[in-house]
Structure formats: structure tokens, C-alpha cells
Design a protein around this motif. Structure first.
Motif, PDB file in Angstrom:
ATOM      1  N   GLY A 135       2.046  13.457  21.230  1.00  0.00           N
ATOM      2  CA  GLY A 135       3.191  13.595  20.342  1.00  0.00           C
ATOM      3  C   GLY A 135       2.798  13.626  18.881  1.00  0.00           C
ATOM      4  N   THR A 136       1.781  12.844  18.513  1.00  0.00           N
ATOM      5  CA  THR A 136       1.321  12.867  17.116  1.00  0.00           C
ATOM      6  C   THR A 136       0.676  14.205  16.765  1.00  0.00           C
ATOM      7  OG1 THR A 136      -0.813  11.851  17.693  1.00  0.00           O
ATOM      8  CG2 THR A 136       0.986  10.365  17.063  1.00  0.00           C
ATOM      9  N   VAL A 137       0.045  14.837  17.738  1.00  0.00           N
ATOM     10  CA  VAL A 137      -0.509  16.176  17.511  1.00  0.00           C
ATOM     11  C   VAL A 137       0.624  17.163  17.243  1.00  0.00           C
ATOM     12  CG1 VAL A 137      -1.766  18.093  18.558  1.00  0.00           C
ATOM     13  CG2 VAL A 137      -2.583  15.761  18.866  1.00  0.00           C
ATOM     14  N   ALA A 138       1.675  17.097  18.066  1.00  0.00           N
ATOM     15  CA  ALA A 138       2.823  17.983  17.873  1.00  0.00           C
ATOM     16  C   ALA A 138       3.464  17.764  16.510  1.00  0.00           C
ATOM     17  CB  ALA A 138       3.845  17.761  18.987  1.00  0.00           C
ATOM     18  N   LEU A 139       3.568  16.512  16.092  1.00  0.00           N
ATOM     19  CA  LEU A 139       4.153  16.212  14.781  1.00  0.00           C
ATOM     20  C   LEU A 139       3.309  16.790  13.656  1.00  0.00           C
ATOM     21  CD1 LEU A 139       6.262  14.783  13.041  1.00  0.00           C
ATOM     22  CD2 LEU A 139       4.900  12.691  13.239  1.00  0.00           C
ATOM     23  N   ALA A 140       1.978  16.675  13.773  1.00  0.00           N
ATOM     24  CA  ALA A 140       1.094  17.243  12.753  1.00  0.00           C
ATOM     25  C   ALA A 140       1.233  18.752  12.694  1.00  0.00           C
ATOM     26  CB  ALA A 140      -0.351  16.850  13.046  1.00  0.00           C
ATOM     27  N   TRP A 141       1.336  19.384  13.833  1.00  0.00           N
ATOM     28  CA  TRP A 141       1.430  20.840  13.910  1.00  0.00           C
ATOM     29  C   TRP A 141       2.747  21.343  13.314  1.00  0.00           C
ATOM     30  CZ3 TRP A 141       3.954  24.219  17.801  1.00  0.00           C
ATOM     31  CH2 TRP A 141       3.522  25.549  17.706  1.00  0.00           C
ATOM     32  N   ILE A 142       3.830  20.602  13.588  1.00  0.00           N
ATOM     33  CA  ILE A 142       5.149  21.017  13.108  1.00  0.00           C
ATOM     34  C   ILE A 142       5.341  20.702  11.631  1.00  0.00           C
ATOM     35  CG2 ILE A 142       7.632  20.516  13.322  1.00  0.00           C
ATOM     36  CD1 ILE A 142       7.113  20.078  16.336  1.00  0.00           C
ATOM     37  N   SER A 143       4.817  19.553  11.192  1.00  0.00           N
ATOM     38  CA  SER A 143       5.124  19.061   9.845  1.00  0.00           C
ATOM     39  C   SER A 143       4.063  19.365   8.806  1.00  0.00           C
ATOM     40  CB  SER A 143       5.328  17.536   9.898  1.00  0.00           C
ATOM     41  OG  SER A 143       6.318  17.194  10.837  1.00  0.00           O
ATOM     42  N   ASP A 144       2.968  19.975   9.187  1.00  0.00           N
ATOM     43  CA  ASP A 144       1.879  20.267   8.252  1.00  0.00           C
ATOM     44  C   ASP A 144       1.335  19.015   7.582  1.00  0.00           C
ATOM     45  OD1 ASP A 144       1.984  22.985   8.768  1.00  0.00           O
ATOM     46  OD2 ASP A 144       3.450  23.369   7.194  1.00  0.00           O
ATOM     47  N   LEU A 145       1.258  17.927   8.315  1.00  0.00           N
ATOM     48  CA  LEU A 145       0.649  16.709   7.788  1.00  0.00           C
ATOM     49  C   LEU A 145      -0.860  16.910   7.690  1.00  0.00           C
ATOM     50  CD1 LEU A 145       2.754  14.130   9.806  1.00  0.00           C
ATOM     51  CD2 LEU A 145       2.812  14.454   7.326  1.00  0.00           C
ATOM     52  N   GLY A 146      -1.488  16.195   6.762  1.00  0.00           N
ATOM     53  CA  GLY A 146      -2.876  16.488   6.438  1.00  0.00           C
ATOM     54  C   GLY A 146      -3.901  15.514   6.949  1.00  0.00           C
ATOM     55  N   ALA A 147      -5.021  15.444   6.235  1.00  0.00           N
ATOM     56  CA  ALA A 147      -6.205  14.726   6.701  1.00  0.00           C
ATOM     57  C   ALA A 147      -5.988  13.219   6.769  1.00  0.00           C
ATOM     58  CB  ALA A 147      -7.386  15.034   5.784  1.00  0.00           C
ATOM     59  N   LEU A 148      -5.213  12.656   5.841  1.00  0.00           N
ATOM     60  CA  LEU A 148      -4.958  11.216   5.878  1.00  0.00           C
ATOM     61  C   LEU A 148      -4.249  10.829   7.170  1.00  0.00           C
ATOM     62  CD1 LEU A 148      -4.865   8.398   4.547  1.00  0.00           C
ATOM     63  CD2 LEU A 148      -2.653   9.070   3.554  1.00  0.00           C
ATOM     64  N   TYR A 149      -3.249  11.603   7.531  1.00  0.00           N
ATOM     65  CA  TYR A 149      -2.521  11.362   8.788  1.00  0.00           C
ATOM     66  C   TYR A 149      -3.464  11.477   9.976  1.00  0.00           C
ATOM     67  CZ  TYR A 149       0.666  12.420  12.685  1.00  0.00           C
ATOM     68  OH  TYR A 149       1.314  12.442  13.879  1.00  0.00           O
ATOM     69  N   ALA A 150      -4.288  12.523   9.995  1.00  0.00           N
ATOM     70  CA  ALA A 150      -5.210  12.730  11.121  1.00  0.00           C
ATOM     71  C   ALA A 150      -6.174  11.564  11.250  1.00  0.00           C
ATOM     72  CB  ALA A 150      -5.972  14.040  10.928  1.00  0.00           C
ATOM     73  N   ALA A 151      -6.763  11.141  10.135  1.00  0.00           N
ATOM     74  CA  ALA A 151      -7.729  10.042  10.177  1.00  0.00           C
ATOM     75  C   ALA A 151      -7.067   8.747  10.636  1.00  0.00           C
ATOM     76  CB  ALA A 151      -8.347   9.850   8.796  1.00  0.00           C
ATOM     77  N   THR A 152      -5.856   8.491  10.162  1.00  0.00           N
ATOM     78  CA  THR A 152      -5.149   7.263  10.535  1.00  0.00           C
ATOM     79  C   THR A 152      -4.853   7.232  12.028  1.00  0.00           C
ATOM     80  OG1 THR A 152      -4.131   7.160   8.343  1.00  0.00           O
ATOM     81  CG2 THR A 152      -3.097   5.863  10.091  1.00  0.00           C
TER      82      THR A 152
ATOM     83  N   LEU B 199       0.398   5.873  26.226  1.00  0.00           N
ATOM     84  CA  LEU B 199      -0.432   5.943  25.028  1.00  0.00           C
ATOM     85  C   LEU B 199      -0.951   7.356  24.829  1.00  0.00           C
ATOM     86  CD1 LEU B 199      -2.109   4.975  22.665  1.00  0.00           C
ATOM     87  CD2 LEU B 199      -3.733   3.965  24.278  1.00  0.00           C
ATOM     88  N   ALA B 200      -1.419   7.965  25.906  1.00  0.00           N
ATOM     89  CA  ALA B 200      -1.896   9.342  25.822  1.00  0.00           C
ATOM     90  C   ALA B 200      -0.762  10.286  25.423  1.00  0.00           C
ATOM     91  CB  ALA B 200      -2.498   9.770  27.156  1.00  0.00           C
ATOM     92  N   ALA B 201       0.415  10.078  26.005  1.00  0.00           N
ATOM     93  CA  ALA B 201       1.566  10.914  25.658  1.00  0.00           C
ATOM     94  C   ALA B 201       1.939  10.742  24.186  1.00  0.00           C
ATOM     95  CB  ALA B 201       2.752  10.567  26.549  1.00  0.00           C
ATOM     96  N   THR B 202       1.823   9.508  23.696  1.00  0.00           N
ATOM     97  CA  THR B 202       2.099   9.252  22.279  1.00  0.00           C
ATOM     98  C   THR B 202       1.125  10.002  21.391  1.00  0.00           C
ATOM     99  OG1 THR B 202       2.927   7.041  22.815  1.00  0.00           O
ATOM    100  CG2 THR B 202       2.334   7.455  20.521  1.00  0.00           C
TER     101      THR B 202
END
Length: 479
Positions: A408-425, A402-405
Motif C-alpha cells: 500500500g505504501t508503494v501505491a501511495l508513493a506512485w499515486i502521490s509522487d512522494l520522494g526520497a524521504l518517504y521512501a527511506a522512512t 504487514l506485507a500488504a501495508t
């Protein structure tokens, strides 16, 4: 299970409260990670070039960015206080030596992290090693999660809880060759049609289709066309159906020994093996035909997914190694690559990052099901984690993955420039998943395992929907 009272200084007191503090600390550190990795915070950082406070910008349009930067710094202060309180409680309380070391190391690195953040704000990102701020945050998060897992193991674990030989499953008299069929032709046709549908494993389709859709959305954004969507998801549904059908064929004998699978169409001999094989090959061919209307790479990846799940996972991994779930996660990750390839005819870094999230999520998700059906898997002879390593180790690995996942979501946000909705979710549903995983350690029941299982489904589903909305609708920054 030995849970001492007043094992920690007040107001913590009990170990269970200390565990709750550890979980809150992990989630707080993760909140800073995911928010700091999103486009919103990256842009907002330029509005505040002073430290520790932020001066009002000259440009009125930067006021919102300034508020975001202030919020990030206030959150960093609050999380820092929680990290310090957790380290103090561990030092003065009844924590194991490795928990104390992990938390003290995390607290020390948090101080270093503050210094790096101050340098970044005042001197600019070019003044420090690229990625150092994020890397330190990941190390701190890892230290806190390790402390949480080790503390839960000490508080709730057993030394030897490997599954013994379970009672053999006695199927209902209606199962097997003596199965009674409806007398009406229409009723028989409906039963047969439903059996073929069931072989396709429809419960897997919605989530895997969401994975492929997220891959397409990341690749194309709002320019994604309808034909690519329909063809990719249609080919994916057919590929999933083919994989499920072959799985039913290859595991039909084992399915008869397990209560959760004894009613499958091939286990009950409702569908002949030859017909099931022909159906699987038909679905495979149809899937390839649909994918080829997009491009050859999507078709090749679709074929790889069918072969991996049907042959590598079902025949080689599942019956032979305790790491079957971990390695088998590759099958669930392939739709992310298929979705991206359908749009670009190549495999890009964001697609690999999304696939990595799915790969890491799979053990954290499936180990809950393995706990709930541990006796069944033992009857079937499958070396699942609870059967071979025990329930304590399995619960600990759920937290690890779970922690590794989440990383991984942090890496995806950093690479893909996903925004606040993604972070909050991710933060909200990741927090729910983490809470259910922690409760699972204390309750250790089938109901708790299913609760964590459903929380993992909700987590991934919500994150994928957030990616779709962020990439397809929120094409400009929210702030």
C-alpha cells in the motif's frame, strides 16, 4: 517447536538463518519497489537510456539523476543475487514444497523483471504495458513474503494453540460500587475530570490526528492554511473522544471481566452511565459544529467515523466475528479521507490510497496486542484472532497484513509522487517492523508481542511524519 540444525547448505546451515535470509530478501525486493515508485527514480530513469550500463549524459545537470539510476541498477543486481541465493538454499535445503515453489517462481519472475526493465530503459516506457514493471515487482514481493510466512509457520508453529478457557479475572476490592473517593473536593474534581478525559481514549488521538494531517498535506501541500489545520484536528479530537466515550458505555460490563479494562471509569462506576452518554453526545455535537465550519463532507465523514466505531465495530463486529479487527480498520482509515475532504471538499485518489495503508496496517498492528492480551479477550468473550484461530495463525496474518501495508505504501508513493524521504522512512521503519514480527515467531512471549506492537506504531508514525515533511516542506525534488 522443532528447529533442525544444518537443515540448509552452508553458510546458511540452520533454519533460523534461512528465515533471516528470507526476511532480508523480502526487504530487498521491497526496497526496489518503493524506490522505483518514487518521483526521484522516475525522473532519474530518463537520464539513463542504455542498458545494462549507463552512459554519461551530455547535460551536467543530469549527473545526479545518473547517479541515482546507477544506484537503482546496482541495488537490483545485489537483490537479484540474494533472491537467487534464497531460491537455491530452499531447493537444496529442508524447505517445504510450497516455500520452494514460491521462491523459484519469484526468482523466475525476477529474470523477467530484468528484461522488462531493460526494455523500459532502452525503448522507453511506452514500449511496454503501463505498470507492468511495478506489477511484476509486487508479484515477486508477494511470493517471497508468502515463502517467509510459510517457513515461519513450519519452524515455529503449533497445530492447535487456540486459547482455552482462562482463569476468571478477580478485580481488586476497591473496584465496583464500593470504590473509595478522596475526601477533598479538589481531589475528587481532579479524579472526575481525569475520568472523563480517559473515556475519550487520548492514546488514540495522536496517531489519528497524524493521519488526518497527512491527508491535508497531500491535498494542499505548502498552501495548507492554519484554520483548516486547527478546525480539522479539533473536530477530529472531539470525534475520537465521542467514539471512545460511547465505546466505554457499551462495553462497561465486559470491561469488568478484563484486567486491562477493569479500571475504566464506567467499569468502576466512577462516572454514571447517563452522564457518560450526555458527554458523548456533547462531544459528537461539538465535533459536527467544528467540521461544519469547514465543509459538509468533512462533517459527514466525521459522523460516519463516530457511528462506525461506536455502533458497527463495538456492537456488531467486535463481539461477533473474528474479522472484527480487519473490518474495523475502516474506522482508523476515515481520518485520511476527512483530512483530504477538509481541503478539497471531495475524496481524491491519494486520500483513498492513504486510507488503504491505514486499513491494511490495522490488523498487522492490533494482532500484536491481541496476542499480548489473548487471555483477557477470551475472558471478555471477544472472538479475536488468537482466541478463535490460535497464535500461529495470528502471527502468520501479522506478516500477511504487514506485507500488504508495504504494498500500500508503494501505491501511495506512485499515486502521490512522494520522494526520497518517504521512501527511506518506509524502508527503514518497515524493516524494523518486519524484524520484530519475525522475532515474534521465535520468542512467542508477551514482551515480543509488545515489541512488535510498538514497532508498528513507530512505523506508521514515522511514515506519516515523512508524508507531512515531504508534502509541506520538500516541495521540489531532492535531487
Amino acid at each position: 517447536m522443532a528447529v533442525a540444525t544444518e537443515s540448509f547448505p552452508r553458510p546458511i546451515g540452520t533454519r533460523r538463518r534461512f528465515t533471516a535470509l528470507l526476511a532480508a530478501t523480502a526487504l530487498g525486493v521491497y526496497l526496489l519497489l518503493i524506490v522505483g515508485a518514487t518521483t526521484s527514480i522516475t525522473d532519474a530513469a530518463t537520464a539513463c537510456s542504455t542498458w545494462p550500463t549507463c552512459h554519461a549524459p551530455v547535460d551536467p545537470l543530469s549527473q545526479t539523476d545518473l547517479a541515482i539510476a546507477w544506484g537503482h541498477r546496482i541495488a537490483a543486481v545485489l537483490v537479484g543475487l540474494v533472491v537467487a541465493a534464497t531460491a537455491v538454499a530452499a531447493t537444496l535445503g529442508d524447505a517445504s514444497s510450497r516455500v520452494r515453489v514460491a521462491l523459484l517462481a519469484g526468482a523466475a519472475l525476477y529474470v523477467v523483471q530484468i528484461g522488462v526493465g531493460a526494455a523500459t530503459a532502452t525503448l522507453g516506457p511506452a514500449a511496454i504495458v503501463p505498470g507492468l514493471h511495478l506489477t511484476l515487482g509486487l508479484v515477486i514481493f508477494t511470493a517471497v513474503v508468502l515463502a517467509l510466512a510459510w517457513d515461519l509457520e513450519l519452524a515455529t508453529g503449533s497445530e492447535n494453540d487456540v486459547i482455552g478457557t482462562p482463569e476468571p479475572f478477580e478485580p481488586e476490592p476497591a473496584a465496583g460500587s464500593g470504590r473509595s473517593l478522596p475526601s477533598s473536593r479538589l481531589a475528587r474534581a481532579r479524579l472526575t475530570a481525569f475520568a472523563y478525559f480517559k473515556m475519550m481514549k487520548p492514546r488514540l488521538m495522536w496517531l489519528l490526528c497524524l493521519v488526518a494531517a497527512a491527508g491535508m498535506a497531500l491535498a494542499a501541500g505548502p498552501t495548507l492554511d492554519r484554520y483548516t489545520i486547527v478546525a480539522t484536528l479539533g473536530g477530529g479530537v472531539l470525534a475520537i473522544g465521542a467514539s471512545g466515550t460511547f465505546n466505554h458505555v457499551l462495553e462497561r460490563d465486559v470491561d469488568q471481566r478484563m484486567s486491562r479494562t477493569a479500571d475504566r471509569p464506567l467499569a468502576t462506576e466512577l462516572i454514571p452511565v447517563r452522564n457518560a452518554l450526555l458527554f458523548g453526545f456533547f462531544l459528537s455535537g461539538a465535533s459536527m459544529a467544528v467540521f461544519l465550519t469547514i465543509n459538509a463532507l468533512a462533517a459527514a465523514l466525521g459522523l460516519a467515523a463516530i457511528l462506525f466505531y461506536s455502533v458497527v465495530y463495538t456492537l456488531l463486529l467486535k463481539p461477533n466475528t473474528v474479522q472484527n479487527t480487519v473490518i474495523g480498520g475502516f474506522a482508523g482509515a476515515l481520518p485520511a479521507l476527512i483530512g483530504w475532504a477538509a481541503v478539497t471538499n471531495e475524496i481524491g485518489l491519494p486520500a483513498l490510497a492513504l486510507a488503504g495503508v491505514i486499513f491494511l496496517w490495522t490488523p498487522a498492528h492490533f494482532y500484536n496486542l491481541a496476542l499480548a492480551y489473548k487471555d483477557d479477550y477470551a475472558r471478555g468473550g471477544f472472538p479475536m484472532m488468537p482466541v478463535v484461530r490460535g497464535e500461529t495463525t495470528t502471527r502468520k496474518h501479522i506478516l500477511y497484513y504487514l506485507a500488504a501495508t508495504l504494498v500500500g505504501t508503494v501505491a501511495l508513493a506512485w499515486i502521490s509522487d512522494l520522494g526520497a524521504l518517504y521512501a527511506a522512512t518506509v524502508v527503514v521503519f518497515g524493516g524494523i517492523f518486519l524484524w520484530t514480527a519475525v522475532v515474534l515467531h521465535f520468542e512467542q512471549t508477551e514482551a515480543a508481542a509488545f515489541r512488535s506492537f510498538h514497532a508498528s506504531n513507530a512505523f506508521l508514525g514515522a511514515v506519516l511524519v515523512a508524508i507531512l515533511v515531504d508534502a509541506l516542506v520538500l516541495t521540489t525534488p531532492l535531487f
